[in-house]
Scaffold this motif. Structure first.
Motif, PDB file in Angstrom:
ATOM      1  N   HIS A  56      37.444  42.710  39.513  1.00 61.84           N
ATOM      2  CA  HIS A  56      36.974  43.115  40.830  1.00 61.84           C
ATOM      3  C   HIS A  56      38.150  43.633  41.646  1.00 61.84           C
ATOM      4  O   HIS A  56      39.276  43.178  41.474  1.00 61.84           O
ATOM      5  N   VAL A  57      37.856  44.558  42.525  1.00 61.91           N
ATOM      6  CA  VAL A  57      38.903  45.094  43.393  1.00 61.91           C
ATOM      7  C   VAL A  57      39.341  44.040  44.392  1.00 61.91           C
ATOM      8  O   VAL A  57      40.518  43.898  44.689  1.00 61.91           O
ATOM      9  N   PHE A  58      38.375  43.288  44.918  1.00 62.45           N
ATOM     10  CA  PHE A  58      38.668  42.241  45.887  1.00 62.45           C
ATOM     11  C   PHE A  58      38.707  40.892  45.187  1.00 62.45           C
ATOM     12  O   PHE A  58      37.995  40.683  44.205  1.00 62.45           O
ATOM     13  N   PRO A  59      39.507  39.964  45.677  1.00 59.08           N
ATOM     14  CA  PRO A  59      39.532  38.649  45.059  1.00 59.08           C
ATOM     15  C   PRO A  59      38.168  37.968  45.213  1.00 59.08           C
ATOM     16  O   PRO A  59      37.630  37.876  46.300  1.00 59.08           O
ATOM     17  N   VAL A  60      37.617  37.554  44.099  1.00 58.36           N
ATOM     18  CA  VAL A  60      36.301  36.926  44.110  1.00 58.36           C
ATOM     19  C   VAL A  60      36.459  35.488  43.643  1.00 58.36           C
ATOM     20  O   VAL A  60      37.060  35.218  42.609  1.00 58.36           O
TER      21      VAL A  60
END
Length: 97
Positions: A56-60
């Motif tokens: 994912h591009v954002f921390p999930v």
């Protein structure tokens, strides 16, 4: 790298996708597929040295809530709406003989 999409490739993809394409649509599909492959080649030229792979591009993080029972033992209230009940459960018509 030159990406050449042949008529045979378009026919094969059309068969796999169960599409009937006109000659104009086949030509447009060839152009589109060539553009996609050229873009992928361009991306493959990027220097990714030291870049950590990610999904994912954002921390999930775990976005699930805790599984907490909030109205667990309202059996009598639930069964109050039942047209028929038996032994503390819903009674339904037999479906298999």
């Amino acid at each position: 790298m030159a990406n050449v999409i042949t008529d045979e490739t378009i026919e094969y993809v059309g068969i796999l996708a169960k599409l009937e394409l006109s000659e104009e649509e086949k030509e447009q599909a060839k152009k589109d597929m060539t553009n996609m492959l050229n873009y992928i080649d361009m991306l493959n030229e990027l220097n990714t040295e030291g870049v950590e792979p990610m999904s994912h591009v954002f921390p999930v993080h775990n976005v699930f809530r805790e599984d907490v029972i909030v109205n667990g033992d309202d059996r009598e209230k639930i069964l109050a709406n039942a047209p028929q009940k038996k032994d503390g459960s819903f009674q339904v018509p037999k479906t298999v003989e």
